[in-house]
Design a protein around this motif. Structure first.
Motif, mmCIF file in Angstrom:
data_model
loop_
_atom_site.group_PDB
_atom_site.id
_atom_site.type_symbol
_atom_site.label_atom_id
_atom_site.label_comp_id
_atom_site.label_asym_id
_atom_site.label_seq_id
_atom_site.Cartn_x
_atom_site.Cartn_y
_atom_site.Cartn_z
ATOM 1 N N GLU B 121 1.302 -1.056 0.457
ATOM 2 C CA GLU B 121 0.226 0.171 0.136
ATOM 3 C C GLU B 121 0.896 1.326 -0.058
ATOM 4 O OE1 GLU B 121 -4.286 -0.171 0.153
ATOM 5 O OE2 GLU B 121 -3.252 -1.624 -0.523
ATOM 6 N N LYS B 126 0.682 5.449 -0.783
ATOM 7 C CA LYS B 126 0.255 5.814 0.719
ATOM 8 C C LYS B 126 0.817 5.971 1.724
ATOM 9 C CE LYS B 126 -4.535 3.473 0.855
ATOM 10 N NZ LYS B 126 -5.613 2.083 1.309
ATOM 11 N N SER B 127 0.209 6.815 2.879
ATOM 12 C CA SER B 127 1.574 7.332 4.123
ATOM 13 C C SER B 127 1.894 6.161 4.860
ATOM 14 C CB SER B 127 1.294 8.038 4.803
ATOM 15 O OG SER B 127 0.196 8.277 5.622
ATOM 16 N N GLU B 129 1.133 5.451 7.958
ATOM 17 C CA GLU B 129 0.133 5.584 8.774
ATOM 18 C C GLU B 129 -0.704 5.664 8.385
ATOM 19 O OE1 GLU B 129 2.536 7.512 8.685
ATOM 20 O OE2 GLU B 129 3.392 6.943 10.762
ATOM 21 N N SER B 130 -1.497 6.086 6.715
ATOM 22 C CA SER B 130 -2.474 5.712 6.409
ATOM 23 C C SER B 130 -2.599 4.271 6.102
ATOM 24 C CB SER B 130 -3.096 6.519 4.932
ATOM 25 O OG SER B 130 -2.713 7.857 4.953
ATOM 26 N N GLU B 133 -3.220 1.902 8.881
ATOM 27 C CA GLU B 133 -5.126 2.222 9.416
ATOM 28 C C GLU B 133 -5.733 1.572 8.281
ATOM 29 O OE1 GLU B 133 -5.575 3.905 11.866
ATOM 30 O OE2 GLU B 133 -7.996 4.026 11.700
ATOM 31 N N ASP B 134 -5.796 1.467 7.257
ATOM 32 C CA ASP B 134 -6.826 0.911 6.052
ATOM 33 C C ASP B 134 -6.389 -0.334 6.528
ATOM 34 O OD1 ASP B 134 -6.847 3.324 5.632
ATOM 35 O OD2 ASP B 134 -5.786 3.493 3.552
#
Lengths: 271, 271, 271, 271
Positions: B121, B126-127, B129-130, B133-134
């Motif tokens: 991801e 994406k970062s 953290e994102s 999280e996802d």
């Protein structure tokens, strides 16, 4: 159910609390991880004795020698098992290890016990030749096999034998059991009536006993080594399967020797 | 019986003739025995890639970290099996390995797949953290566990985690998956509602993936490591048995919840 | 690799073509499914001999006798294995069966061989008492155990013994081996120096040999029977788990007898 | 170590004291040995429910149907294991059972779950055809296999299917799941794009679920049945060995696809 006299389980290998895992008296995280190789750690686990360069080099050599020899029966069994049950890698490894028995990979243990028995006779005052003659002849008289001699493929000496003896010498291991192993090889034609050359299963205890490896743990060496080989085969099986193809080939030449019902034809069939 | 399309078995791991055993393109006796450690050899067996100091040091550290943690369930099962069937060491090792499954030691593989998914991801834009999280939220939504976090004994971070991260750093391994593993640890309280600290089963893939170890072979690491631990326990069992004592203790508090025939009294009995 | 002389695999148990599966000469679908019980079928599989009421009744009785005895060591090992690896029911059954070895469930085979040896001496002209005395004394002199006598829980005769002997008599089985088994029981105090009563592992061969069951297949009886018991325990484990609780209890009384690093406290810890 | 919340092991299957063994509320020696067949006893062990003629007849038929199909991969693996480790019959049986996994013999469980899902949709108000269409299409869309349909050898319907359906009808079992199984067979060509006929692994749950057999215990049926077949094969292996011959044949067509050292010739060699 109380089986045997003992009801309190005792162990000297490992204990732990919430912060520390202790193995053989050492703090696993602070003293062992990053400070010891897996081979050394196996030795520490077995008897807790301090690491020695001789023991590590000889043990590494034997583990490398016995880990892999292609699609031998136990590897075939393991790959067939994985093909049928890929959800359980541990089950396919277990199936492969279950073939490390008295006929095939267990010979290391049996050969080690043979050499130890001969060493005991020598310690009791016999010459090496007499001790070998007496112990091997007695086995032969009891119709017991001489473990670690002869190989279905490597009719001349198994090529791993020289390599292992070379490592033992270079590493400075005691060579007493190598000498016993070679004396047995020389005595076999006179006792058994044909040449049976040293194979890897005799060379392993010959070098390990000279490096101070515990006699009773010998059988663990092929088991640990083969686990590495099996994992490699199962990784390959997951990417390039051949378990069912092995089974297909194995069945091509099967002969059914039982009866069949009237009208049954094996044409086009298979067992 | 022809299962699947393939009938010709193929392998790239090993071949041999009467004089030479070839493993991953090398002459086992001339080039490997005495020239490579068992840990290096495991890597060669797995993918045939050249040995590297980083891979060996990190793999050694993980094998040492996971080989032994006392009388855990799989060791108990193995020692009970040996006590009942001492003629078959291989069977007792197999019984112990059969407990290296999805709930306990298989978590290394599952955690590695989680980290690889997050890395994918991030590679997609994406970062960190994102991505964390996802991916973690999606697992949680599917009611799937977060493998490699939380431990029944080590409520603070499992002490093996720091040790493994330290080895990875010192050895010069890529630390990307360590960062992912720590980001997951930070995200868990917000997603799961409680702290679950990194345990050894997450730290192992975090350091191994950064050292170039094959993702699909991760599950082999605890299996190989535990084999060493099991052999040590079975050597101890052969000298100082506790398999039946463990079983005796386990049965002391058993509650029988079924019916009994008229007149049957459990006084003095046991299930 | 060619191990042994034989390269053509032969079997007399089963063959098949696209339309018909043949087992022991019969069409499985047309002649066996729906026409035979599983117990009869096991006998057909073993030796292909026609079904007899005596063999079936005695075999059913022995399978029922030995299938289940609560949370014995092999069942504990199996439930612990399932708790750790619930994806592989077959692995947990296998772990349980691996504990059917020489010390525990293998005694049926060993006791059958003892009775067959005594029967051979009687056939050679000795009285039953002399044959028993000679064979049991010789085992004792070799420090071998007398398999099938004594039980950790059932100090008086194992209650399954009378039940099995009763079935053998009612079914019309030959009672020769029952008589031998009882003669051994009577002789033990004089030879061993204490009473050891018949247990189920002696009663099983005593009745099966009298019903014409093959001596070499005796060890298969506890294995098949325990498989049924293990499946029942694993179904219960999947619904009402106790594998980890058994392991927890087993570990409560463990004593660590090794060294610990400076400052390590087992208070609040556990091995 | 405390894994999970539960520390007290509970079981409802069996308890005992010095005089009496209780199984599912009954006195084993007085009420079960000699009074119940092994097949009935398996049902009693599983759920303790009273014996019924329908359940026994259908279960017997399924156990007979699946116990044996010649030298299939798991039997080959088991015979190879026995040849290498004849000291441990239990290990060779275990190796064979480890191949009862998701790809081969586990399909009975998976097919049963498929039928139960369809039955649930019908109970919710759908027609049988719609329910089948919806459930099978959804599996197909998720690229999941349809367990229990198609067979490598029996391209027309597996001959065991009619036999099992006939027994279910004669025994008076509920035929609901047989109808579901046949509806799935009819729907497959339209959804999958080719005919895949019912095989034994779909027929087993179809008849057992209609006889009240517990859904979660379905996987135990092939495991118990194959244990009987494996024991027969291992008895034959002990008398007329073919394990190594199978392995020899399997290796004849192996292609080594890796590299070799300079000068290495596979002429006359083998992998």
């Amino acid at each position: 159910m109380k089986i045997g006299h003992e009801t309190i389980p005792r162990t000297a290998i490992s204990t732990s609390n919430a912060d520390t895992i202790v193995v053989r008296g050492k703090d696993l995280s602070a003293e062992l991880i990053g400070h010891t190789t897996f081979t050394d750690y196996f030795l520490i686990l077995l008897d807790g004795k301090p690491v020695s360069d001789v023991r590590r080099r000889v043990l590494d050599a034997t583990l490398v020698a016995i880990a892999e020899h292609g699609l031998v029966p136990s590897v075939q069994a393991s790959r067939m098992t994985y093909a049928a049950a890929p959800e359980a890698l541990q089950g396919a490894v277990a199936a492969g290890l279950l073939g490390c028995g008295s006929v095939i990979l267990g010979a290391s243990q049996a050969a080690g016990e043979l050499f130890a028995e001969i060493a005991g006779e020598v310690d009791g005052g016999k010459s090496l030749e007499s001790a070998v003659e007496d112990v091997v002849s007695a086995r032969r008289a009891r119709r017991e096999p001489i473990p670690g001699y002869g190989h279905p493929l490597h009719k001349a000496r198994d090529p791993r034998v020289e390599a292992l003896f070379g490592v033992a010498q270079e590493a400075g291991a005691e060579l007493r059991y190598v000498e016993i192993a070679e004396a047995v090889e020389r005595a076999i034609p006179g006792i058994v009536g044909k040449e049976l050359k040293l194979n890897v299963s005799a060379a392993i205890p010959a070098v390990l006993l000279g490096a101070g490896f515990p006699l009773k743990a010998l059988r663990g060496v092929p088991i640990l080594a083969r686990t590495a080989g099996l994992i490699a085969h199962l990784l390959e099986e997951s990417e390039q399967p051949c378990g069912f193809a092995l089974s297909y080939q194995a069945a091509q030449r099967v002969e059914y020797t039982g009866e069949v019902p009237p009208g049954f034809s094996q044409e086009g069939g298979e067992s």
